[in-house]
Motif scaffolding. Structure first.
Motif, PDB file in Angstrom:
ATOM      1  N   ALA A 166      -2.097   4.600   8.109  1.00 30.35           N
ATOM      2  CA  ALA A 166      -0.702   4.490   8.538  1.00 30.35           C
ATOM      3  C   ALA A 166       0.250   4.816   7.387  1.00 30.35           C
ATOM      4  CB  ALA A 166      -0.425   3.093   9.071  1.00 30.35           C
ATOM      5  N   CYS A 167      -0.088   4.365   6.199  1.00 32.35           N
ATOM      6  CA  CYS A 167       0.754   4.650   5.032  1.00 32.35           C
ATOM      7  C   CYS A 167       0.683   6.121   4.640  1.00 32.35           C
ATOM      8  CB  CYS A 167       0.349   3.769   3.865  1.00 32.35           C
ATOM      9  SG  CYS A 167       0.732   2.030   4.119  1.00 32.35           S
ATOM     10  N   MET A 168      -0.478   6.732   4.765  1.00 27.05           N
ATOM     11  CA  MET A 168      -0.608   8.169   4.468  1.00 27.05           C
ATOM     12  C   MET A 168       0.225   8.979   5.452  1.00 27.05           C
ATOM     13  SD  MET A 168      -2.953   8.945   1.980  1.00 27.05           S
ATOM     14  CE  MET A 168      -4.034  10.266   2.375  1.00 27.05           C
ATOM     15  N   HIS A 169       0.282   8.533   6.688  1.00 25.31           N
ATOM     16  CA  HIS A 169       1.060   9.236   7.704  1.00 25.31           C
ATOM     17  C   HIS A 169       2.562   9.139   7.430  1.00 25.31           C
ATOM     18  CE1 HIS A 169       1.937  10.984  11.561  1.00 25.31           C
ATOM     19  NE2 HIS A 169       2.764   9.968  11.826  1.00 25.31           N
ATOM     20  N   ASP A 170       2.995   8.052   6.794  1.00 21.94           N
ATOM     21  CA  ASP A 170       4.418   7.821   6.535  1.00 21.94           C
ATOM     22  C   ASP A 170       4.950   8.538   5.297  1.00 21.94           C
ATOM     23  OD1 ASP A 170       4.487   6.252   8.761  1.00 21.94           O
ATOM     24  OD2 ASP A 170       4.390   4.347   7.665  1.00 21.94           O
ATOM     25  N   ILE A 171       4.095   9.162   4.509  1.00 24.21           N
ATOM     26  CA  ILE A 171       4.557   9.861   3.306  1.00 24.21           C
ATOM     27  C   ILE A 171       5.312  11.119   3.724  1.00 24.21           C
ATOM     28  CG2 ILE A 171       3.812  11.097   1.230  1.00 24.21           C
ATOM     29  CD1 ILE A 171       1.529   9.127   1.010  1.00 24.21           C
ATOM     30  N   SER A 172       6.515  11.288   3.201  1.00 27.72           N
ATOM     31  CA  SER A 172       7.367  12.396   3.644  1.00 27.72           C
ATOM     32  C   SER A 172       7.046  13.710   2.932  1.00 27.72           C
ATOM     33  CB  SER A 172       8.838  12.040   3.436  1.00 27.72           C
ATOM     34  OG  SER A 172       9.065  11.761   2.067  1.00 27.72           O
TER      35      SER A 172
ATOM     36  N   VAL B 270       2.521  15.898  -1.731  1.00 30.51           N
ATOM     37  CA  VAL B 270       1.939  14.634  -2.190  1.00 30.51           C
ATOM     38  C   VAL B 270       0.903  14.144  -1.179  1.00 30.51           C
ATOM     39  CG1 VAL B 270       2.458  12.213  -2.658  1.00 30.51           C
ATOM     40  CG2 VAL B 270       3.931  13.984  -3.569  1.00 30.51           C
ATOM     41  N   ARG B 271       1.219  14.245   0.100  1.00 30.10           N
ATOM     42  CA  ARG B 271       0.277  13.811   1.140  1.00 30.10           C
ATOM     43  C   ARG B 271      -1.014  14.614   1.071  1.00 30.10           C
ATOM     44  NH1 ARG B 271       2.252  14.790   6.778  1.00 30.10           N
ATOM     45  NH2 ARG B 271       4.042  13.650   6.014  1.00 30.10           N
ATOM     46  N   LYS B 272      -0.885  15.932   0.853  1.00 29.59           N
ATOM     47  CA  LYS B 272      -2.079  16.783   0.751  1.00 29.59           C
ATOM     48  C   LYS B 272      -2.903  16.417  -0.484  1.00 29.59           C
ATOM     49  CE  LYS B 272      -3.497  21.633   0.581  1.00 29.59           C
ATOM     50  NZ  LYS B 272      -4.619  21.359  -0.256  1.00 29.59           N
ATOM     51  N   ALA B 273      -2.235  16.148  -1.605  1.00 31.21           N
ATOM     52  CA  ALA B 273      -2.955  15.768  -2.831  1.00 31.21           C
ATOM     53  C   ALA B 273      -3.693  14.449  -2.650  1.00 31.21           C
ATOM     54  CB  ALA B 273      -1.988  15.682  -4.000  1.00 31.21           C
ATOM     55  N   LEU B 274      -3.044  13.486  -1.986  1.00 38.44           N
ATOM     56  CA  LEU B 274      -3.709  12.205  -1.740  1.00 38.44           C
ATOM     57  C   LEU B 274      -4.877  12.365  -0.772  1.00 38.44           C
ATOM     58  CD1 LEU B 274      -0.623   9.852  -1.428  1.00 38.44           C
ATOM     59  CD2 LEU B 274      -2.444   9.662  -3.120  1.00 38.44           C
ATOM     60  N   ARG B 275      -4.684  13.159   0.274  1.00 36.84           N
ATOM     61  CA  ARG B 275      -5.759  13.362   1.252  1.00 36.84           C
ATOM     62  C   ARG B 275      -6.936  14.096   0.611  1.00 36.84           C
ATOM     63  NH1 ARG B 275      -2.999  15.439   5.869  1.00 36.84           N
ATOM     64  NH2 ARG B 275      -2.331  13.314   6.173  1.00 36.84           N
TER      65      ARG B 275
ATOM     66  N   VAL C  84       0.845  -1.201   0.000  1.00 37.20           N
ATOM     67  CA  VAL C  84       0.000   0.000   0.000  1.00 37.20           C
ATOM     68  C   VAL C  84       0.880   1.251   0.000  1.00 37.20           C
ATOM     69  CG1 VAL C  84      -1.755   1.271   1.294  1.00 37.20           C
ATOM     70  CG2 VAL C  84      -1.917  -1.198   1.106  1.00 37.20           C
ATOM     71  N   GLN C  85       2.005   1.199   0.742  1.00 38.84           N
ATOM     72  CA  GLN C  85       2.940   2.331   0.745  1.00 38.84           C
ATOM     73  C   GLN C  85       3.519   2.548  -0.646  1.00 38.84           C
ATOM     74  OE1 GLN C  85       3.512   4.132   3.554  1.00 38.84           O
ATOM     75  NE2 GLN C  85       4.741   5.558   2.386  1.00 38.84           N
ATOM     76  N   GLN C  86       3.888   1.475  -1.337  1.00 33.87           N
ATOM     77  CA  GLN C  86       4.406   1.595  -2.693  1.00 33.87           C
ATOM     78  C   GLN C  86       3.330   2.137  -3.635  1.00 33.87           C
ATOM     79  OE1 GLN C  86       5.843  -2.064  -4.400  1.00 33.87           O
ATOM     80  NE2 GLN C  86       6.667  -1.044  -6.204  1.00 33.87           N
ATOM     81  N   MET C  87       2.082   1.740  -3.410  1.00 37.65           N
ATOM     82  CA  MET C  87       0.980   2.244  -4.221  1.00 37.65           C
ATOM     83  C   MET C  87       0.836   3.754  -4.065  1.00 37.65           C
ATOM     84  SD  MET C  87      -2.975   0.918  -4.132  1.00 37.65           S
ATOM     85  CE  MET C  87      -2.432  -0.730  -3.803  1.00 37.65           C
ATOM     86  N   LEU C  88       0.865   4.225  -2.824  1.00 35.44           N
ATOM     87  CA  LEU C  88       0.726   5.658  -2.577  1.00 35.44           C
ATOM     88  C   LEU C  88       1.932   6.429  -3.108  1.00 35.44           C
ATOM     89  CD1 LEU C  88      -0.752   5.664   1.032  1.00 35.44           C
ATOM     90  CD2 LEU C  88      -1.953   5.985  -1.125  1.00 35.44           C
ATOM     91  N   GLU C  89       3.128   5.873  -2.962  1.00 27.81           N
ATOM     92  CA  GLU C  89       4.336   6.546  -3.439  1.00 27.81           C
ATOM     93  C   GLU C  89       4.420   6.583  -4.957  1.00 27.81           C
ATOM     94  OE1 GLU C  89       7.518   4.524  -1.516  1.00 27.81           O
ATOM     95  OE2 GLU C  89       7.194   5.541   0.398  1.00 27.81           O
ATOM     96  N   SER C  90       3.788   5.636  -5.628  1.00 28.11           N
ATOM     97  CA  SER C  90       3.820   5.655  -7.090  1.00 28.11           C
ATOM     98  C   SER C  90       2.722   6.536  -7.680  1.00 28.11           C
ATOM     99  CB  SER C  90       3.724   4.237  -7.646  1.00 28.11           C
ATOM    100  OG  SER C  90       2.522   3.642  -7.255  1.00 28.11           O
ATOM    101  N   ILE C  91       1.564   6.597  -7.026  1.00 23.84           N
ATOM    102  CA  ILE C  91       0.462   7.429  -7.534  1.00 23.84           C
ATOM    103  C   ILE C  91       0.636   8.888  -7.113  1.00 23.84           C
ATOM    104  CG2 ILE C  91      -2.029   7.827  -7.386  1.00 23.84           C
ATOM    105  CD1 ILE C  91      -2.345   4.833  -7.011  1.00 23.84           C
TER     106      ILE C  91
END
Length: 180
Positions: A103-109, A113-118, A61-68
């Motif tokens: 948990a994966c959203m919280h780990d995005i540095s 990108v975190r704001k765009a995903l949220r 899931v972390q790799q999914m969020l980091e790639s999208i």
């Protein structure tokens, strides 16, 4: 397409598996400069079929969020298909494993990108009338044959919402009566 069938064959194969296919697709999405809409649709298809297994793994899931994620700030209004696919995928993952996704959203540095995903997860896709709440409800009712199936037909600006009812399990067919 034959490549889609080949990917599904490898995902179902006991020596290859869905995790390996998903990781390769996600690494391709992460490396690509252009928007990989088709590959994102294939990942969505894999999560739809093997989601209970794939979404439990925090690394995947972390790799999914980091790639999208890095593609989201670059999206324009013309890229509605990619935005819609990403929103559907995030809602599906949230429906299957909400704690892992948080948990994966919280780990995005990267904060951008975190704001765009949220924003994509909370506000949904701005190009259509499907709210995230409605998309979650549709994902939950997908297994129920009595619930209406909501799909988006078309690409780009020519999209239209199609609602269809599934056929009931025990349909009464008219019986031919012999004429006397």
């Amino acid at each position: 397409m034959s490549s889609d069938r080949l990917l599904m064959f490898f995902a179902k194969h006991q020596r290859v598996g869905a995790e390996t296919v998903a990781r390769h697709l996600l690494s391709f999405i992460q490396k690509s400069e252009a928007l990989p809409t088709r590959q994102l649709a294939l990942v969505h298809m894999l999560v739809g079929d093997f989601g209970r297994y794939l979404c439990v793994q925090k690394e995947l899931v972390q790799q999914m969020l980091e790639s999208i994620g890095p593609h989201l700030p670059k999206i324009t209004e013309d890229d509605a298909v990619f935005r819609h696919s990403a929103a559907e995928l995030l809602v599906l993952v949230q429906h299957l494993q909400p704690r892992v996704l948080q948990a994966c959203m919280h780990d995005i540095s990267d904060e951008k990108v975190r704001k765009a995903l949220r924003d994509l997860l909370t506000k949904g896709d701005k190009t259509d009338n499907l709210s995230p709440k409605k998309m979650r409800r549709d994902a939950a009712n997908r297994d129920d044959p009595r619930s209406p199936a909501v799909t988006l037909n078309g690409t780009g600006g020519g999209q239209q919402l199609v609602v269809s009812r599934a056929m009931p399990e025990k349909a009464e067919l008219p019986r031919d009566t012999p004429e006397s």
